[in-house]
Structure formats: C-alpha cells, structure tokens
Design a protein around this motif. Sequence first.
Motif, PDB file in Angstrom:
ATOM      1  N   VAL A  94      -3.061   2.089  -3.906  1.00 46.53           N
ATOM      2  CA  VAL A  94      -2.963   3.582  -3.640  1.00 46.53           C
ATOM      3  C   VAL A  94      -4.064   3.913  -2.835  1.00 46.53           C
ATOM      4  O   VAL A  94      -5.137   4.063  -3.212  1.00 46.53           O
ATOM      5  CB  VAL A  94      -3.038   4.419  -5.204  1.00 46.53           C
ATOM      6  CG1 VAL A  94      -2.929   5.760  -4.731  1.00 46.53           C
ATOM      7  CG2 VAL A  94      -1.961   3.634  -6.028  1.00 46.53           C
ATOM      8  N   ALA A  95      -3.436   4.561  -1.625  1.00 46.68           N
ATOM      9  CA  ALA A  95      -4.597   5.082  -0.429  1.00 46.68           C
ATOM     10  C   ALA A  95      -4.427   6.331  -0.312  1.00 46.68           C
ATOM     11  O   ALA A  95      -3.389   6.722   0.019  1.00 46.68           O
ATOM     12  CB  ALA A  95      -4.451   4.141   0.685  1.00 46.68           C
ATOM     13  N   MET A  96      -5.416   7.329  -0.585  1.00 48.55           N
ATOM     14  CA  MET A  96      -5.536   8.642  -0.304  1.00 48.55           C
ATOM     15  C   MET A  96      -6.351   9.104   0.820  1.00 48.55           C
ATOM     16  O   MET A  96      -7.347   8.623   0.936  1.00 48.55           O
ATOM     17  CB  MET A  96      -5.577   9.510  -1.799  1.00 48.55           C
ATOM     18  CG  MET A  96      -4.663   9.010  -2.693  1.00 48.55           C
ATOM     19  SD  MET A  96      -5.144  10.195  -4.200  1.00 48.55           S
ATOM     20  CE  MET A  96      -6.284   8.863  -4.870  1.00 48.55           C
ATOM     21  N   SER A  97      -5.578  10.041   1.609  1.00 46.79           N
ATOM     22  CA  SER A  97      -6.597  10.558   2.406  1.00 46.79           C
ATOM     23  C   SER A  97      -6.741  12.318   2.387  1.00 46.79           C
ATOM     24  O   SER A  97      -5.797  12.828   1.621  1.00 46.79           O
ATOM     25  CB  SER A  97      -5.762  10.493   3.924  1.00 46.79           C
ATOM     26  OG  SER A  97      -6.394  11.109   4.922  1.00 46.79           O
ATOM     27  N   VAL A 107       0.694  -1.060   0.051  1.00 45.43           N
ATOM     28  CA  VAL A 107      -0.158   0.171  -0.107  1.00 45.43           C
ATOM     29  C   VAL A 107       0.860   1.303  -0.114  1.00 45.43           C
ATOM     30  O   VAL A 107       1.993   1.497   0.718  1.00 45.43           O
ATOM     31  CB  VAL A 107      -0.897   0.018   1.247  1.00 45.43           C
ATOM     32  CG1 VAL A 107      -2.031   1.354   1.063  1.00 45.43           C
ATOM     33  CG2 VAL A 107      -1.692  -1.324   1.324  1.00 45.43           C
ATOM     34  N   VAL A 108       0.658   2.356  -0.769  1.00 48.70           N
ATOM     35  CA  VAL A 108       1.336   3.431  -0.969  1.00 48.70           C
ATOM     36  C   VAL A 108       0.470   4.471  -0.459  1.00 48.70           C
ATOM     37  O   VAL A 108      -0.809   4.594  -1.043  1.00 48.70           O
ATOM     38  CB  VAL A 108       1.563   3.770  -2.364  1.00 48.70           C
ATOM     39  CG1 VAL A 108       2.063   5.144  -2.544  1.00 48.70           C
ATOM     40  CG2 VAL A 108       2.833   2.669  -2.837  1.00 48.70           C
ATOM     41  N   ILE A 109       0.515   5.278   0.646  1.00 46.55           N
ATOM     42  CA  ILE A 109      -0.384   6.073   1.119  1.00 46.55           C
ATOM     43  C   ILE A 109      -0.064   7.465   1.293  1.00 46.55           C
ATOM     44  O   ILE A 109       1.277   7.782   1.590  1.00 46.55           O
ATOM     45  CB  ILE A 109      -0.908   5.423   2.739  1.00 46.55           C
ATOM     46  CG1 ILE A 109      -2.074   6.140   3.207  1.00 46.55           C
ATOM     47  CG2 ILE A 109       0.214   5.396   3.720  1.00 46.55           C
ATOM     48  CD1 ILE A 109      -2.915   5.348   4.342  1.00 46.55           C
ATOM     49  N   GLU A 144       2.645  -4.092   3.378  1.00 43.40           N
ATOM     50  CA  GLU A 144       3.836  -3.371   3.161  1.00 43.40           C
ATOM     51  C   GLU A 144       3.412  -1.877   3.099  1.00 43.40           C
ATOM     52  O   GLU A 144       2.664  -1.800   2.294  1.00 43.40           O
ATOM     53  CB  GLU A 144       4.725  -3.854   2.025  1.00 43.40           C
ATOM     54  CG  GLU A 144       5.858  -2.872   1.832  1.00 43.40           C
ATOM     55  CD  GLU A 144       6.442  -3.205   0.571  1.00 43.40           C
ATOM     56  OE1 GLU A 144       7.660  -2.579   0.220  1.00 43.40           O
ATOM     57  OE2 GLU A 144       5.950  -4.013  -0.182  1.00 43.40           O
ATOM     58  N   VAL A 145       3.554  -1.011   3.722  1.00 41.85           N
ATOM     59  CA  VAL A 145       2.976   0.547   3.881  1.00 41.85           C
ATOM     60  C   VAL A 145       4.367   1.456   3.554  1.00 41.85           C
ATOM     61  O   VAL A 145       4.921   1.458   4.160  1.00 41.85           O
ATOM     62  CB  VAL A 145       2.383   0.880   5.283  1.00 41.85           C
ATOM     63  CG1 VAL A 145       1.882   2.236   5.025  1.00 41.85           C
ATOM     64  CG2 VAL A 145       1.326  -0.273   5.310  1.00 41.85           C
ATOM     65  N   ILE A 146       4.045   1.963   2.259  1.00 41.97           N
ATOM     66  CA  ILE A 146       4.933   3.156   1.786  1.00 41.97           C
ATOM     67  C   ILE A 146       4.109   4.490   2.195  1.00 41.97           C
ATOM     68  O   ILE A 146       3.195   4.721   1.509  1.00 41.97           O
ATOM     69  CB  ILE A 146       5.461   2.970   0.508  1.00 41.97           C
ATOM     70  CG1 ILE A 146       6.138   1.554   0.408  1.00 41.97           C
ATOM     71  CG2 ILE A 146       6.458   4.158   0.020  1.00 41.97           C
ATOM     72  CD1 ILE A 146       5.424   0.677  -0.361  1.00 41.97           C
ATOM     73  N   ASP A 147       4.750   5.276   3.218  1.00 37.28           N
ATOM     74  CA  ASP A 147       4.024   6.547   3.751  1.00 37.28           C
ATOM     75  C   ASP A 147       4.627   7.696   3.090  1.00 37.28           C
ATOM     76  O   ASP A 147       5.790   7.970   3.109  1.00 37.28           O
ATOM     77  CB  ASP A 147       3.962   6.374   5.089  1.00 37.28           C
ATOM     78  CG  ASP A 147       3.055   7.737   5.582  1.00 37.28           C
ATOM     79  OD1 ASP A 147       2.621   8.390   4.714  1.00 37.28           O
ATOM     80  OD2 ASP A 147       2.783   7.729   6.925  1.00 37.28           O
ATOM     81  N   LEU A 148       4.014   8.256   2.074  1.00 37.96           N
ATOM     82  CA  LEU A 148       4.628   9.475   1.171  1.00 37.96           C
ATOM     83  C   LEU A 148       4.123  10.524   2.267  1.00 37.96           C
ATOM     84  O   LEU A 148       4.670  11.637   1.571  1.00 37.96           O
ATOM     85  CB  LEU A 148       3.650   9.408   0.033  1.00 37.96           C
ATOM     86  CG  LEU A 148       3.987   8.440  -0.950  1.00 37.96           C
ATOM     87  CD1 LEU A 148       3.005   8.430  -2.194  1.00 37.96           C
ATOM     88  CD2 LEU A 148       5.523   8.092  -1.128  1.00 37.96           C
ATOM     89  N   GLY A 149       3.446  10.480   3.221  1.00 35.04           N
ATOM     90  CA  GLY A 149       3.359  11.881   4.024  1.00 35.04           C
ATOM     91  C   GLY A 149       2.277  12.784   3.784  1.00 35.04           C
ATOM     92  O   GLY A 149       1.437  12.154   3.324  1.00 35.04           O
ATOM     93  N   VAL A 150       2.291  13.937   3.925  1.00 31.83           N
ATOM     94  CA  VAL A 150       1.136  14.917   3.466  1.00 31.83           C
ATOM     95  C   VAL A 150       1.536  15.792   2.463  1.00 31.83           C
ATOM     96  O   VAL A 150       2.536  15.926   1.895  1.00 31.83           O
ATOM     97  CB  VAL A 150       1.036  15.755   4.904  1.00 31.83           C
ATOM     98  CG1 VAL A 150       0.501  15.142   5.976  1.00 31.83           C
ATOM     99  CG2 VAL A 150       2.093  16.680   5.232  1.00 31.83           C
ATOM    100  N   ASP A 151       0.522  16.699   1.791  1.00 29.60           N
ATOM    101  CA  ASP A 151       0.818  17.528   0.682  1.00 29.60           C
ATOM    102  C   ASP A 151       1.475  16.781  -0.412  1.00 29.60           C
ATOM    103  O   ASP A 151       2.435  17.085  -0.988  1.00 29.60           O
ATOM    104  CB  ASP A 151       1.601  18.482   1.313  1.00 29.60           C
ATOM    105  CG  ASP A 151       1.628  19.851   0.441  1.00 29.60           C
ATOM    106  OD1 ASP A 151       0.579  19.872  -0.605  1.00 29.60           O
ATOM    107  OD2 ASP A 151       2.502  20.445   0.413  1.00 29.60           O
TER     108      ASP A 151
END
Length: 216
Positions: A143-146, A91-93, A118-125
């Motif tokens: 692809v996980a978007m918040s 998951v890319v979040i 497996e989580v790849i955290d791209l952070g904010v903005d």
Amino acid sequence: MADYSQLYDAILNGDHRLAAEVTKAALEAQADPSELIAKYMIPAMNEVGNRFACNEYFVPELLIAARAMKASLELLTPLLAAGGAKRAGRVVIGTVKGDLHDIGKNLVASMLEGAGFEVIDLGVDVPLEKFVESAREKEGTIVAMSALLTTTMTNMKSVIEALQSAGLRDKVRVMVGGAPLTPQFASQIGADGYSENATEAVALARKLAAELATSA
Ligand code: B1M
C-alpha cells in the motif's frame, strides 16, 4: 546531455505547448527522460512552490505550471514505464484523502510499473476505505501513499489504523512519501518505509516485496 533549460522555463512560466515541444525535441536528440525530470522539471516545480510561498505566484500559476509539467510527463512516463515484463509485486497507490496533488504520485507509479510492479492507481483524494478494499483484494500487496500537504499527511496514519482494524496489517506492507514527510514521521505512524523520490521508491518497493515473499 545538451542544455534543456527551456524546459525549466516553460514549466515555470506555465507554457504547456513549449514544454511539450522542448520535450519532444529532447527525446528526438536521445535525452534521458529521468535526467530531464530530475534536472529541469522537478527544480521548476520547486521554484513554482517557492514563488507561491512568497506570494509571487497564486493558485492559477500553480495550475498552469502543473499543466505544463503534465504535458511533458505524458511524453516521458511511457518511456519510464516501458519494459517491465515480469511482475515484481502488486502495489496499490494513491494520494490520501483531502489532497489533490498527483504529479509526484504519478511519477512514482510510472517508475514502479517500469520496474515490473503491477500498479493499481487509486488517484487522488482517496478515502481510507478504498485503500483497505484494494489491499483486501490480494494478500501481499504494497500500500503506497502520497501526501503533499502537512494537513493531509496525518491521514496516512488513519489508513494504517484501518488496515490494522481490518486484520490486514501483517499481510501488507505500507510505504509513504511526499514533500512534507520525513523518515521519522513515517516510522511514528507505523509505516514500513519512506522514500524521498521515485527512484528510491522503486528500491523500497523491491525490498518490501521481498519481505512479503519470504513471510508468505
Ligand atoms: Co499545492 N501546495 N496546493 N498545488 N503545490 C504545495 C505542496 C506547497 C508546498 C506550495 C507552497 O506553499 N510552497 C503547499 C503545501 C504547504 C504545506 O502543506 N506545508 C501547497 C498548497 C498550500 C496548496 C493549496 C492548499 C493552495 C490553495 O488552494 N490555497 C492547494 C491544496 C489542494 C488540495 O490538495 N486539497 C494546492 C493546490 C495545488 C494545485 C492543484 C494547484 C497543484 C497540483 C496539481 C497536481 O498535482 N495535479 C499544486 C502544485 C503544483 C504544488 C507545487 C508547486 C508542486 C507540487 C509538485 O507537483 N511537485 C507544490 C510545491 C512544491 O512541492 N515545491 C505545492 C513536483 C513533484 C514531482 O514532486 O509531488 O514532491 P512531489 O513528488 C516527489 C516526492 O515528494 C516523492 O517522489 C516524487 C518524485 O520525486 N513522492 C513520493 C511523492 N509521493 C510519493 C510517494 C512515495 C514515495 C515518494 O511512496 C508511496
């Protein structure tokens, strides 16, 4: 579980030391981390939001409440993430461009890790190119978007369109979440799924990972 309303008050009042202290005491007393989050911490942040909406709180109060929430979550999320030995999927979040809210996104990321993803955290903005690049690195990515703002949730559609233009749309699955979203909005923008909270996000990610595995 015993009464930990002191944790609710500590977050509402932005007292990060007290929030950490009560959390430690609760954990020593074997309190359930998920229950602390759902019963005291999220309601406290919701009340912070209500007070902000009626001009009782301003940005500084939001910031100190967020700091108190994070002080407590730092102690709890390692416990949520523990035990995910086998890989359930990738998951890319990230929180979409223009949006700095990361508390909910971080919770979702920790729960997914705990569920073995497996989580790849791209952070904010996160600019759309970054979502696309990370999805390109491995086929079968979720692809996980918040998004927490009505002004930024529309950026999710741009990411989905960019995945399409990059020829990746059918190789990935897209899941979205965040307070202003609805299932209708998710389907309008062409996402594969919406979840209201971190627990539902894990169930959705499992479903999407199973779809990816059968379509591979
Ligand atoms: Co802001 N903010 N904020 N804020 N903030 C809200 C979102 C707001 C609703 C407050 C209000 O007016 N009542 C409002 C948005 C209004 C709107 O768009 N309709 C708002 C505003 C206006 C703003 C600013 C514009 C204020 C200003 O500067 N004038 C500004 C914008 C900055 C920016 O992003 N560009 C701003 C700034 C901030 C802080 C930086 C001060 C701080 C964030 C700190 C941080 O995150 N590091 C902050 C905070 C703390 C809030 C509130 C009070 C709390 C958010 C939160 O952490 N909730 C919020 C009010 C509210 O939400 N009631 C508010 C707790 C968290 C656990 O819940 O994030 O909803 P949440 O996540 C949940 C679910 O939504 C879901 O699961 C999570 C766990 O259950 N979920 C997903 C989230 N992402 C998911 C992804 C998934 C699945 C589920 O799959 C991928």
